[in-house]
Design a protein around this motif. Structure first.
Motif, PDB file in Angstrom:
ATOM      1  N   TYR A  90      -4.839  -0.193  -1.916  1.00  0.00           N
ATOM      2  CA  TYR A  90      -5.022   0.419  -3.241  1.00  0.00           C
ATOM      3  C   TYR A  90      -4.896  -0.659  -4.314  1.00  0.00           C
ATOM      4  CZ  TYR A  90      -4.505   3.802  -7.046  1.00  0.00           C
ATOM      5  OH  TYR A  90      -4.678   4.532  -8.192  1.00  0.00           O
ATOM      6  N   THR A  91      -6.015  -1.049  -4.894  1.00  0.00           N
ATOM      7  CA  THR A  91      -6.020  -2.140  -5.870  1.00  0.00           C
ATOM      8  C   THR A  91      -6.066  -1.649  -7.314  1.00  0.00           C
ATOM      9  OG1 THR A  91      -8.434  -2.303  -5.691  1.00  0.00           O
ATOM     10  CG2 THR A  91      -7.121  -3.724  -4.250  1.00  0.00           C
ATOM     11  N   ASP A  92      -6.379  -0.370  -7.522  1.00  0.00           N
ATOM     12  CA  ASP A  92      -6.399   0.152  -8.891  1.00  0.00           C
ATOM     13  C   ASP A  92      -4.997   0.063  -9.496  1.00  0.00           C
ATOM     14  OD1 ASP A  92      -8.997   0.776  -8.337  1.00  0.00           O
ATOM     15  OD2 ASP A  92      -8.727   2.953  -8.343  1.00  0.00           O
ATOM     16  N   GLN A  93      -4.917  -0.332 -10.748  1.00  0.00           N
ATOM     17  CA  GLN A  93      -3.671  -0.322 -11.531  1.00  0.00           C
ATOM     18  C   GLN A  93      -2.617  -1.299 -11.022  1.00  0.00           C
ATOM     19  OE1 GLN A  93      -3.096   3.938 -10.873  1.00  0.00           O
ATOM     20  NE2 GLN A  93      -3.463   4.316 -13.042  1.00  0.00           N
TER      21      GLN A  93
END
Length: 378
Positions: free
Chosen positions: A126-129
């Protein structure tokens, strides 16, 4: 409406075997709505014990500041910000001038580029945020060690009065929200259909939260030209674990059995690093902060009647607040929270924790400040 609890520690037997204990001294302010939520949780199938911390206050669907032991796993009792926690990093600066340093904080609303993290194992992919602080009560704070309260323990942690530390409070951001939503869309507030699968996803979110706090600390240290040390503590306070064959849910409660925990005050008061030694009756947990005494809407309404935006950018202890969101400035004002000294005093009175050091804020970052600051960049 709220009320002050009348006894220093009280337990009540439910129609089931579940009990509720609130660890707060007589005179401590605990909202009746929060106590009611504890009893509602205690009535759930499989619930064994609910321990309310002295920072107990109402939450969405479950009380905040509680440890809840059950034979059934309930994702809603952990909430969406799985792995939210507080890390404390020693940080060495050449000069500590809060007015100048406030203007040098990076924009922690902008995520990092995963390409800039070669070789980093990003949990769940998970790379978002990644590398962002989020809203609400999350913050990144440059603070000074104020008072040493347990010299031997502080020495073991490498902390002395006058040291600067970086305190990072954030969680798993959208990853935790995605995990909870995937459950509630099918099962609502009910138990996990596959506890092992939920716990596997939960553990990824916890690891993501630790990584996120580390990345933010590195971003700030780099922007300030500072040397960052290894964290003296990094403990999450929204979690679930298997303990003694049961599920221990924590929402706004930190593991307190042999763990060093930073219990956050507010941006205008002290915080306390404590050594936790809580037993089973307290859910092996300690408080995670001062705990709200006002809802966000009440804090906004009352704050606007008493303060200007500029007044809230400088605190009573002389620290600087970096926050471009005016509404958030009011919602998170120090007056919206309980007295941290009372929370710590209650933990000590119930032998749940021993204070090690206190810290005083120098610069507290909430969200990017769009207004130019004297002595620093935008």
């Amino acid at each position: 409406m709220g009320r002050s609890i009348l006894s220093s520690q009280h337990s009540t037997q439910q129609s089931t075997r579940a009990t509720v204990t609130v660890f707060a001294e007589s005179g401590s302010w605990i909202e009746s709505d929060a106590v009611d939520q504890c009893h509602q949780v205690a009535a759930l199938d499989g619930m064994i014990h609910v321990a309310g911390m002295p920072d107990l206050h109402p939450g969405k669907g479950a009380p905040i500041g509680a440890a809840m032991l059950s034979s059934v796993l309930y994702p809603l009792l952990v909430g969406s910000d799985i792995g939210c926690g507080i890390a404390v990093f020693p940080i060495r600066l050449k000069r500590v001038v809060p007015e100048r340093l406030a203007g040098r904080f990076p924009d922690l609303d902008e995520p990092v580029d995963p390409a800039d993290l070669p070789g980093t194992d990003i949990p769940a992919g998970y790379t978002d945020q990644l590398g962002t602080v989020g809203r609400g009560n999350h913050f990144v704070e440059l603070a000074r060690v104020d008072e040493v309260l347990d010299g031997g323990h502080a020495e073991r942690l490498g902390l002395t009065a006058g040291d600067t530390v970086l305190i990072v409070h954030s969680g798993s951001r959208g990853l935790g929200e995605r995990i909870l939503r995937s459950h509630t869309e099918v099962h609502g507030a009910g138990p996990a259909a596959d506890p092992a699968a939920y716990l596997a996803a939960h553990d990824e979110a916890v690891r993501w939260g630790h990584l996120n706090r580390r990345i933010m600390a590195e971003r700030v240290a780099d922007a300030l030209g500072a040397e960052l040390g290894e964290p003296v503590t990094d403990v999450c306070h929204n979690s679930a674990e298997v303990r003694g064959g049961h599920y221990l849910h924590r929402k706004g409660a930190a593991p307190g059995d042999g763990t060093d925990v930073l219990i956050a005050g507010t941006r205008g008061t002290r915080s306390f690093l404590v050594a936790g030694h809580a037993g089973a009756g307290a859910g092996h947990s300690v408080a995670h902060g001062a705990g709200r005494k006002m809802s966000r809407s009440d804090a906004l309404r009352r704050g606007r009647a008493k303060h200007t935006v500029e007044e809230l950018r400088r605190t009573a202890v002389g620290s600087i607040v970096v926050c471009g969101d005016r509404q958030l400035l009011f919602e998170e004002a120090p007056g919206a929270y309980k007295r941290i000294e009372q929370v710590i005093g209650d933990l000590v009175a119930h032998r749940l924790a021993t204070p090690v050091v206190s810290t005083v804020p120098l610069v507290t970052y909430k969200t990017a400040d769009l207004a130019p600051r004297k002595g620093g960049r935008r």
